[in-house]
Design an enzyme around this catalytic site. Sequence first.
Site, PDB file in Angstrom:
ATOM      1  N   CYS A 164       0.740  -1.208  -0.065  1.00 59.07           N
ATOM      2  CA  CYS A 164       0.013   0.021  -0.025  1.00 59.07           C
ATOM      3  C   CYS A 164       0.856   1.468   0.069  1.00 59.07           C
ATOM      4  CB  CYS A 164      -0.977   0.058   1.174  1.00 59.07           C
ATOM      5  SG  CYS A 164      -2.415  -0.602   0.796  1.00 59.07           S
ATOM      6  N   LYS A 207       0.575   3.231  -3.453  1.00 59.49           N
ATOM      7  CA  LYS A 207      -0.517   3.728  -4.042  1.00 59.49           C
ATOM      8  C   LYS A 207      -0.400   5.084  -4.558  1.00 59.49           C
ATOM      9  CE  LYS A 207      -4.570   3.066  -2.101  1.00 59.49           C
ATOM     10  NZ  LYS A 207      -5.825   2.946  -1.250  1.00 59.49           N
ATOM     11  N   ASP A 264     -16.821   4.142  -1.261  1.00 59.48           N
ATOM     12  CA  ASP A 264     -16.898   3.384  -0.119  1.00 59.48           C
ATOM     13  C   ASP A 264     -15.833   2.265  -0.556  1.00 59.48           C
ATOM     14  OD1 ASP A 264     -17.787   2.124   2.401  1.00 59.48           O
ATOM     15  OD2 ASP A 264     -19.606   3.472   1.954  1.00 59.48           O
ATOM     16  N   ASP A 290     -11.533  -5.049   2.045  1.00 58.54           N
ATOM     17  CA  ASP A 290     -12.777  -4.281   1.849  1.00 58.54           C
ATOM     18  C   ASP A 290     -14.044  -5.016   1.745  1.00 58.54           C
ATOM     19  OD1 ASP A 290     -11.010  -2.246   1.062  1.00 58.54           O
ATOM     20  OD2 ASP A 290     -10.796  -2.600  -0.963  1.00 58.54           O
ATOM     21  N   GLY A 325      -8.926 -15.999 -13.487  1.00 57.36           N
ATOM     22  CA  GLY A 325      -7.915 -14.574 -13.180  1.00 57.36           C
ATOM     23  C   GLY A 325      -7.324 -14.383 -14.577  1.00 57.36           C
ATOM     24  N   HIS A 326      -6.188 -13.594 -14.286  1.00 58.00           N
ATOM     25  CA  HIS A 326      -5.248 -13.353 -15.568  1.00 58.00           C
ATOM     26  C   HIS A 326      -3.993 -13.195 -15.127  1.00 58.00           C
ATOM     27  CE1 HIS A 326      -4.247 -11.493 -19.306  1.00 58.00           C
ATOM     28  NE2 HIS A 326      -3.523 -10.806 -18.544  1.00 58.00           N
TER      29      HIS A 326
END
Length: 728
Positions: A401, A404, A431, A471, A521-522
């Site tokens: 993080c 970011k 949110d 989240d 996924g990828h």
Amino acid sequence: MMQEPIPLVQDIVLVGGGHAHALVLRMWAMDPLPGVRLTVINPDPAAPYTGMLPGLIAGHYRADEIMIDLVRLARFAGARIILDRAVEIDRAGGRVILRDRGALRYDILSLDVGIGSDLPEVPGFAAHAAAAKPLGDYARRWAAFVAAAPARPRMVLIGAGVGGVELALASSHRLRAAGRVPEIVLVERGAEALPRIGARARAVLVERLAAAGVTLRCGVEVTAVAADHVTLSDGAVVASDFTLSVAGARPQGWLAETGLALEAGFLRVDRHLQTSDPAIFAAGDCAHLSHAPRPKAGVFAVRAAPVLLHNLKAAAAGLPLQPFQPQRDYLKLVSLGGRAAVADKFGLQTGGAWLWRLKDRIDRRFMARFDAYPAMARAVPEPAALGLAEAMGDKPMCGACGAKVGAGVLGAALRGLPPPARADVLSGPGDDAAVLRQGDGVQVITTDHLRAVTADAALMARIAAVHALGDVWAMGAAPQAALAQITLPRLGAALQADMLAEIMAAAGAVFRAAGADVVGGHTTVGAELTIGFTITGLAARPVTKAGARPGDALILTKALGSGTVLAGEMALARLPGAILGVAVAAAHASMVQAQDGAAAILAPVAHAMTDVTGFGLAGHLLEMLEASGCAARVALAALPLLPGAEALAAAGVESTLAPANRAAVAGRMSVPGGPRGALMFDPQTAGPLLAAVPEAEAGAVLAALGAAGVPAVRIGAVVAGAPYLHVV
């Protein structure tokens, strides 16, 4: 043209953090072999330098002064470190089996796993005695014993070699310095003490033992150990409040199951330090030099390190190996408890305080190799575009993080998005997750990815999975399904398959435990490892950031400081009076701690909830306050902090995102200066949940969280007023 990263195509794995491997890592950092992924495996984040052990026991050194920080060293060397214990080698499959995480591939393996001095065959030993090797448990138990020792502490030490004599003298010195009058018995099964030292030095040491009040018992063995005494082979019972074995060298038992050639349980190596399997090398006390047998002593491991490094590289590159020829004898500096020592070499003896100073100087010089590391250059090319130096900054960009985009830049971009047009899209950006209508309830959807902060892909996958799930848990939802987005660094086919399998296995375990399925996924290849997940969850009633009310208690479920600790590791920072690697390991342990249990307790009662991640506690709490139209008061002293975070912040260490976090909340909060205040802006990875719960239920909620093993604390309260954060 920009140079592409060199693919990694071979794995060299170092099992154990002994002196030889520590030096190999140090030298590798200065001259790595292109195309090799280097890994070190050790149960603990730090390894002791045994030459300073007597000084630690005598009280001359702090514990951190004698420990090699393997986490910090591995970062410097560009190596992957895995904190686990090897228990088996699958030679046919080229895999080393670890106690907790299963198999790890290798092309070339090196073992430097040390020895033990415990006596498992002696009844009662495991329950009531300590072993000098490995050091960690002994050092902790010794510190506790000294702190609580009675006026006349009684000790029994088993083994009267050089190590046993040194530790007996060191123990006597430490206890006497603490105002105690110890009674120490040193037991030796041989006919005399110190069989491998010259006669003149032996006479001096035996005399010192007597002067220190140490009773020497030779020709007997300990046959049983109890909580307050030991029994000897001649029937004598000796009182003991602390029993310690320094009885020679015992090889690690699992080596016998490897199928490698052994000598009395130790790995036989040839003059190239190769075992009977040419893909496996060994050095240090676990190895037996078949071409030149020597006693177990750290000096031989230190001297072997350059040859081991050369031969590991040569084996990987298909080049000739070098021979290792140890010296015939070595200088033995034996400490006498206080700041004096005796020297012995080739039977010649001398002694005094000057020898302690010499020994101290030699030991500190060795440890200095693992203290200050050369700074990695961050030169700005010349010529360069205006603004490049400012954009590069003066330190490496953080991962997770800490990488970011700042809140200000992100907010400006999101403000350009139109509001949701579909009736079943109940919320847009702002949110923790988007909310979609789903039957009688709702579905939430979120996505997150992290730039790697560790070269251990399995650990990184667990961190990324818990982080992305945050989240969903913050919305009070049950995780449903996950899609993976993975960018692998350039690797050879075998390493690529291995890393992808590691990531999916580790992440899959996290999602299964959370009740979610990984449905696809990828995957792509890029400059560095990046792992992310898109997750859906189901809820009857989502818990949003809005809804906090004046009077609510603010509850935090994890300690803060991960951004600062990870920045400290990247910067190879020192942690005064402590070990940075221990703090990093604690941060990793916190980050992989799932928050499903905490969410299940908080969601039914919380008026508002979020998870604290990249924008720090200040940024995420202010988002809640703005959504709720309230203010808050937070007690700085109440904030739970990860080990080492406050000390690193006090030293000026911070994540590269922290300045942007501070700027984003300017004018909307007041906070005292100092390291605790700085940690309000620290970006968190897989951070805590932050919930506003009714005051009347706060006590019961905290009790329930504590009973569930969640280290939650109350940090403040929501108060009436315009959105503003008062930190006191």
